[in-house]
Design a protein around this motif. Structure first.
Motif, PDB file in Angstrom:
ATOM      1  N   CYS A   1     -27.438 -21.100  -6.321  1.00 64.41           N
ATOM      2  CA  CYS A   1     -28.028 -22.444  -6.391  1.00 64.41           C
ATOM      3  C   CYS A   1     -27.926 -23.036  -7.790  1.00 64.41           C
ATOM      4  N   SER A   2     -27.075 -22.470  -8.620  1.00 67.46           N
ATOM      5  CA  SER A   2     -26.965 -22.970  -9.991  1.00 67.46           C
ATOM      6  C   SER A   2     -26.517 -24.430  -9.982  1.00 67.46           C
ATOM      7  N   ASN A   3     -27.190 -25.223 -10.811  1.00 63.80           N
ATOM      8  CA  ASN A   3     -26.852 -26.641 -10.999  1.00 63.80           C
ATOM      9  C   ASN A   3     -27.003 -27.496  -9.742  1.00 63.80           C
ATOM     10  N   MET A   4     -27.742 -27.050  -8.766  1.00 64.60           N
ATOM     11  CA  MET A   4     -27.810 -27.753  -7.484  1.00 64.60           C
ATOM     12  C   MET A   4     -28.319 -29.193  -7.628  1.00 64.60           C
ATOM     13  N   PHE A   5     -29.337 -29.387  -8.451  1.00 60.32           N
ATOM     14  CA  PHE A   5     -29.902 -30.723  -8.636  1.00 60.32           C
ATOM     15  C   PHE A   5     -29.712 -31.240 -10.063  1.00 60.32           C
ATOM     16  N   SER A   6     -28.991 -30.527 -10.871  1.00 61.56           N
ATOM     17  CA  SER A   6     -28.931 -30.841 -12.303  1.00 61.56           C
ATOM     18  C   SER A   6     -28.261 -32.191 -12.570  1.00 61.56           C
ATOM     19  N   ASP A   7     -28.671 -32.782 -13.704  1.00 70.10           N
ATOM     20  CA  ASP A   7     -28.075 -34.035 -14.181  1.00 70.10           C
ATOM     21  C   ASP A   7     -28.193 -35.171 -13.182  1.00 70.10           C
ATOM     22  N   SER A   8     -29.273 -35.188 -12.424  1.00 73.80           N
ATOM     23  CA  SER A   8     -29.467 -36.274 -11.455  1.00 73.80           C
ATOM     24  C   SER A   8     -30.651 -37.138 -11.877  1.00 73.80           C
ATOM     25  N   ASP A   9     -30.766 -38.306 -11.228  1.00 77.06           N
ATOM     26  CA  ASP A   9     -31.871 -39.225 -11.509  1.00 77.06           C
ATOM     27  C   ASP A   9     -33.025 -39.045 -10.534  1.00 77.06           C
ATOM     28  N   VAL A  10     -33.042 -37.934  -9.813  1.00 84.39           N
ATOM     29  CA  VAL A  10     -34.049 -37.717  -8.781  1.00 84.39           C
ATOM     30  C   VAL A  10     -35.464 -37.766  -9.385  1.00 84.39           C
ATOM     31  N   GLU A  11     -36.375 -38.398  -8.630  1.00 83.05           N
ATOM     32  CA  GLU A  11     -37.766 -38.521  -9.065  1.00 83.05           C
ATOM     33  C   GLU A  11     -38.690 -37.584  -8.280  1.00 83.05           C
ATOM     34  N   LYS A  12     -38.258 -37.211  -7.069  1.00 81.45           N
ATOM     35  CA  LYS A  12     -39.098 -36.365  -6.227  1.00 81.45           C
ATOM     36  C   LYS A  12     -38.219 -35.494  -5.346  1.00 81.45           C
ATOM     37  N   ILE A  13     -38.571 -34.208  -5.242  1.00 81.83           N
ATOM     38  CA  ILE A  13     -37.834 -33.270  -4.386  1.00 81.83           C
ATOM     39  C   ILE A  13     -38.829 -32.598  -3.448  1.00 81.83           C
TER      40      ILE A  13
ATOM     41  N   PRO B   1     -21.847 -22.963  -0.721  1.00 77.46           N
ATOM     42  CA  PRO B   1     -21.880 -23.149  -2.173  1.00 77.46           C
ATOM     43  C   PRO B   1     -21.323 -24.534  -2.501  1.00 77.46           C
ATOM     44  N   GLY B   2     -21.570 -24.995  -3.686  1.00 78.82           N
ATOM     45  CA  GLY B   2     -20.995 -26.278  -4.096  1.00 78.82           C
ATOM     46  C   GLY B   2     -21.726 -27.487  -3.560  1.00 78.82           C
ATOM     47  N   MET B   3     -22.968 -27.332  -3.086  1.00 79.90           N
ATOM     48  CA  MET B   3     -23.767 -28.492  -2.676  1.00 79.90           C
ATOM     49  C   MET B   3     -24.541 -28.981  -3.889  1.00 79.90           C
ATOM     50  N   TYR B   4     -24.095 -30.093  -4.449  1.00 84.65           N
ATOM     51  CA  TYR B   4     -24.731 -30.645  -5.637  1.00 84.65           C
ATOM     52  C   TYR B   4     -25.272 -32.033  -5.314  1.00 84.65           C
ATOM     53  N   PHE B   5     -26.489 -32.290  -5.801  1.00 85.07           N
ATOM     54  CA  PHE B   5     -27.122 -33.582  -5.558  1.00 85.07           C
ATOM     55  C   PHE B   5     -27.228 -34.323  -6.885  1.00 85.07           C
ATOM     56  N   ARG B   6     -26.306 -35.258  -7.108  1.00 87.14           N
ATOM     57  CA  ARG B   6     -26.299 -36.026  -8.341  1.00 87.14           C
ATOM     58  C   ARG B   6     -26.885 -37.418  -8.140  1.00 87.14           C
ATOM     59  N   GLU B   7     -27.102 -37.794  -6.887  1.00 88.28           N
ATOM     60  CA  GLU B   7     -27.691 -39.084  -6.570  1.00 88.28           C
ATOM     61  C   GLU B   7     -28.942 -38.865  -5.737  1.00 88.28           C
ATOM     62  N   GLY B   8     -29.742 -39.904  -5.631  1.00 91.36           N
ATOM     63  CA  GLY B   8     -30.932 -39.826  -4.803  1.00 91.36           C
ATOM     64  C   GLY B   8     -32.201 -39.983  -5.620  1.00 91.36           C
ATOM     65  N   ARG B   9     -32.995 -40.989  -5.275  1.00 88.01           N
ATOM     66  CA  ARG B   9     -34.295 -41.148  -5.913  1.00 88.01           C
ATOM     67  C   ARG B   9     -35.247 -40.069  -5.408  1.00 88.01           C
ATOM     68  N   GLU B  10     -35.148 -39.791  -4.096  1.00 91.05           N
ATOM     69  CA  GLU B  10     -35.946 -38.746  -3.467  1.00 91.05           C
ATOM     70  C   GLU B  10     -35.023 -37.906  -2.590  1.00 91.05           C
ATOM     71  N   ILE B  11     -35.165 -36.576  -2.686  1.00 88.47           N
ATOM     72  CA  ILE B  11     -34.356 -35.649  -1.894  1.00 88.47           C
ATOM     73  C   ILE B  11     -35.304 -34.765  -1.104  1.00 88.47           C
ATOM     74  N   SER B  12     -35.133 -34.712   0.213  1.00 93.55           N
ATOM     75  CA  SER B  12     -36.059 -33.972   1.069  1.00 93.55           C
ATOM     76  C   SER B  12     -35.302 -33.046   2.012  1.00 93.55           C
ATOM     77  N   PHE B  13     -35.787 -31.808   2.128  1.00 98.01           N
ATOM     78  CA  PHE B  13     -35.297 -30.851   3.119  1.00 98.01           C
ATOM     79  C   PHE B  13     -36.412 -30.680   4.146  1.00 98.01           C
ATOM     80  N   GLY B  14     -36.147 -31.075   5.396  1.00 99.83           N
ATOM     81  CA  GLY B  14     -37.197 -31.031   6.399  1.00 99.83           C
ATOM     82  C   GLY B  14     -36.685 -30.615   7.765  1.00 99.83           C
ATOM     83  N   TYR B  15     -37.600 -30.650   8.731  1.00 96.38           N
ATOM     84  CA  TYR B  15     -37.272 -30.253  10.102  1.00 96.38           C
ATOM     85  C   TYR B  15     -37.007 -31.463  11.000  1.00 96.38           C
ATOM     86  N   ASP B  16     -37.630 -32.576  10.682  1.00 95.78           N
ATOM     87  CA  ASP B  16     -37.609 -33.723  11.589  1.00 95.78           C
ATOM     88  C   ASP B  16     -36.873 -34.913  11.001  1.00 95.78           C
TER      89      ASP B  16
END
Length: 247
Positions: free
Chosen positions: A119-131, A39-54
């Motif tokens: 997962c509440s607020n996980m990506f909220s209030d960020s400048d992310v353009e692509k997830i 819990p408590g993983m928040y993403f407030r920065e990042g133009r692009e944020i990706s969860f992947g395998y490689d």
């Protein structure tokens, strides 16, 4: 047919990723391990944020603009103890502009990454353009309230890997995503789908969720609280043009 070792769904022989849960299908049984994010993983920065395998294709260990971290580097000790197998995750950060704090973030693991139940607020209030959520299993999630709230630069969200059968809190999930035009929610749970289909059929010409009369719920044998919650998901999302739901 190729059986997914994560959820047991039967896929076509040519498939590389599970059509139901998104898991990588080329793993051997003794390779299957799961990561549960703390819990408590928040993403407030990042133009692009990706969860992947490689590892990211562009990653270069000799490039000073690339930095690597573990979950333990970024999450408080009080929170990391609730994670499972955090050492199987590596985080790559590509700094694109040091002065303006523009960066891309890649959360990678050969194991299946499970989102935390909250997962509440996980990506909220960020400048992310692509997830990108290729390796992001939501089958354990219960709370998605304000998960993407006020992501004012997002124009499109592909949530086709999201399974939401255990989610009971969607309040204000996309609130304030003022540029968001398209959401792929093709695996949303049956109950929420029912409410969304009713709303979209009734208001398909405008997509103006802020003007929907909540009294319509009781008139159509719908739960008024659940109806209000579903409407709240899109509060102040003025540019919505398309919401993809299951067939």
């Amino acid at each position: 047919m190729k059986k997914c070792l994560n959820c047991e769904f039967m896929n076509k022989d040519s498939a590389k990723f599970c059509g139901k849960c998104g898991a990588y299908l080329e793993q051997k049984i003794n390779d299957i391990r799961k990561v549960l994010l703390p819990p408590g993983m928040y993403f407030r920065e990042g133009r692009e944020i990706s969860f992947g395998y490689d590892i990211p294709n562009a990653y270069s260990p000799n490039n000073p603009n690339w930095k690597t971290f573990s979950l333990k580097d970024l999450v408080d000790e009080d929170e990391i103890k609730y994670a499972e197998n955090p050492d199987l995750v590596k985080i790559y950060v590509h700094v694109l502009n040091q002065d303006k704090d523009i960066l891309d973030i890649y959360i990678c693991s050969k194991a299946q990454i499970y989102a935390n139940p909250d997962c509440s607020n996980m990506f909220s209030d960020s400048d992310v353009e692509k997830i990108n959520l290729l390796n992001f299993n939501t089958s354990k999630v219960q709370n998605m309230s304000e998960m993407f709230a006020n992501c004012t630069n997002l124009k499109e969200l592909n949530l086709s890997v999201f399974t939401t059968e255990n989610v009971d809190n969607y309040w204000y999930m996309f609130r304030g995503c003022e540029k968001l035009e398209k959401i792929n929610f093709s695996k949303i749970d049956v109950e929420t789908k029912k409410y969304l289909i009713y709303i979209l059929n009734k208001f398909s010409e405008t997509f103006d969720f802020n003007k929907i009369d909540k009294s319509l719920a009781s008139e159509n044998d719908l739960d008024e609280d659940y109806f209000s919650m579903v409407i709240s998901m899109f509060d102040d999302c003025d540019e919505i043009k398309s919401i993809i739901l299951p067939d």
